[in-house]
Enzyme design. Structure first.
Site, PDB file in Angstrom:
ATOM      1  CE  LYS A 301       4.642 -34.828  35.459  1.00 19.69           C
ATOM      2  NZ  LYS A 301       3.718 -36.129  36.200  1.00 19.69           N
ATOM      3  CE1 TYR A 466      -6.206 -35.976  40.536  1.00 20.92           C
ATOM      4  CE2 TYR A 466      -3.905 -36.840  39.548  1.00 20.92           C
ATOM      5  CZ  TYR A 466      -5.244 -35.560  39.959  1.00 20.92           C
ATOM      6  OH  TYR A 466      -4.027 -34.631  39.705  1.00 20.92           O
TER       7      TYR A 466
END
Length: 520
Positions: A301, A466
């Site tokens: 990122k 997640y």
């Protein structure tokens, strides 16, 4: 890679390789493959124990509910057969005579056997000539020359399997699929090669391979994912390709969210996992407009910003990009960050739902004035910290790289503490905890990033992980009385933002939420 313009031979079919050890199980697997939506099956005779062609082939071929490809692979070509070569070839010819729709011949024997038995004159059984290429044959010219040799055998279909060591090598396969004069099956094995299977229909491939439920083969998607997540039957030459750039990538739930949503709104796109080792090489190779946008995951990122032609001001200030769109007008790569608002609004909404607004309705955010304890100063951590700062929270940062933590703390007027102190750190009562590390993800599913004794002091605990949906951290925090916010909520909200950027339209948020609630 140039833009694709392909004249397709026919609809790409889904084929299931069956590698059972017993004839009865292989027959049963054929019927299971049909139930799950396969178009055909590949019978790997070399996997059968105590195989006797004259006894077993009639059983297999008289009971087939689908067209079959019969393969009898010798050990020297990656199979299990170690017996007499003449007997092996006789078994394949018997399969042809008994009604097999296809038989597979290795390139090294194809010329002789096709000439001797005049196989090119046969119409009822089609001949597939196959070749497996290891990582040493890496130049496009080598593969093109090999394909030319395979075509010269007179095969009805040719099959080329490679062992890619980098995702950029797959561009050679897409090039061959687009330009081959004979129907071609071509793909690469392993996680780095997965998109060669998934995108085969776009470039004109004859077959996509999948595995049946409960019998998954390494490196192959399941039939269910091919049909439900990717809907490969809908992929064509005009399909735009989107994907997650990450390492690793197998954990991604993006395909089961983005692909059904593309179909729901009638958008011709496909979202695939992209295991990327080298960002520079990746963007240099996949420069075609066909590759239209990307999600960006761990560990890229921050690093990916270097390869964006433009970066949105919010992403620029955060120093992390999680979404890239290839601008249609000029092909420029534009970087965005949808993580920031996704994570912070998820935490805010959880606090509002429980009425924890610091006792002052006039405050701009329920996070205002709260201590915000962040573990992890990477891309997701940067998004969280800038979001927390924008809401008036006081940010305390821990990262295994103390210099990185200090740099981020300086950017958000926060405090950085050495990672070693996290085990004994005592937060303020009512503080917010946010985990932005892979702790809690496989293989560290049972670990939590902070001391269990401190969980009772946090009013809300957020976990960017997640998978699984309720991590050990969230489970323990809930037991301690904290409000918990799953990374699934952040994932959904950032995906909504990505979908809007990818398509230029408005994401159907309720539809996407229903998918998340039912599939995650």
């Amino acid at each position: 890679m140039g833009s694709v313009g392909v004249v397709r031979n026919s609809r790409t079919m889904v084929c299931v390789p069956l590698m059972s050890e017993y004839v009865e199980k292989m027959v049963g697997d054929m019927y299971e493959a049909k139930v799950e939506g396969a178009d055909m099956v590949e019978l790997r005779l070399d996997c059968l124990k105590h195989f006797q062609p004259k006894r077993d082939l009639p059983t297999l071929l008289s009971n087939k509910p689908l067209p079959v490809v019969v393969v009898y692979r010798p050990k020297c070509d990656g199979g299990l057969y170690e017996g007499d070569e003449k007997s092996r070839l006789e078994a394949l010819l018997l399969a042809k005579d008994l009604g097999a729709e296809y038989i597979d011949l290795e390139l090294q024997v194809a010329f002789d056997i096709m000439e001797e038995h005049k196989l090119t004159q046969q119409n009822s059984c089609k001949i597939i000539v196959s070749c497996f290429v290891d990582g040493e044959t890496s130049l496009k010219e080598d593969l093109s020359h090999l394909v030319t040799r395979m075509q010269s055998t007179g095969a009805d279909i040719i099959k080329l399997v490679t062992n890619a060591t980098d995702i950029t090598e797959l561009s050679r396969i897409f090039h061959l699929l687009t330009h081959c004069q004979v129907p071609l099956i071509a793909y690469s094995t392993g996680e780095r090669g997965l998109i060669s299977q998934l995108l085969s229909p776009k470039f004109g491939g004859v077959l996509v391979y999948g595995s049946i439920e409960g019998n998954q083969l390494p490196g192959l998607p399941t039939l269910a994912s091919l049909k439900e997540a990717y809907a490969v039957e809908n992929i064509d030459a005009d399909t735009k390709v989107y994907g997650l750039i990450s390492k690793p990538v197998s954990h991604s739930k993006g395909p089961i969210l983005h692909n059904p949503t593309f179909r729901h709104v009638g958008y011709n796109g496909v979202y695939v996992p992209m295991f990327v080792d080298d960002l520079k090489q990746f963007f240099n190779v996949y420069e075609s407009p066909d590759f239209a946008g990307y999600s960006v995951g761990i560990p890229y990122k921050e690093a990916v910003m270097e390869f964006c032609d433009e970066v949105h001001p919010l992403a620029q200030s955060i120093g992390a990009v999680n979404t890239i769109v290839k601008r249609h007008s000029d092909g420029k790569l534009v970087g965005y960050n949808t993580d920031c608002e996704a994570s912070i609004t998820a935490i805010e909404d959880a606090l509002k739902a429980r009425g924890l607004v610091n006792g002052e309705a006039s405050l701009p955010s329920p996070l205002t004035g709260k201590q915000f304890v962040l573990v992890g100063a990477g891309g997701a951590g940067r998004a969280l910290s800038f979001g927390a700062k924008s809401r008036g929270a006081r940010v305390t940062i821990f990262d295994i790289d103390y210099e990185r933590a200090k740099s981020l703390a300086l950017a958000v007027s926060g405090e950085a503490l050495p990672f070693e102190q996290l085990a004994t750190f005592q937060p303020e009562k009512g503080a917010v905890l946010a985990n932005a590390t892979p702790i809690g993800m496989h293989p560290s599913k049972d670990r939590i990033p902070v001391s269990e004794d401190t969980l009772r002091d946090y009013s809300v605990v957020f976990d960017a992980v997640y998978t699984p949906r309720k991590t050990t951290l969230l489970r323990d925090s809930e037991a301690a009385g904290a409000i918990i916010v799953s990374g699934v909520e952040m994932f959904l909200r950032q995906a909504v933002g990505q979908f809007n950027l990818f398509t230029g339209g408005k994401a159907p948020e309720e539809f996407m939420r229903e998918i998340v609630l039912s599939k995650f």
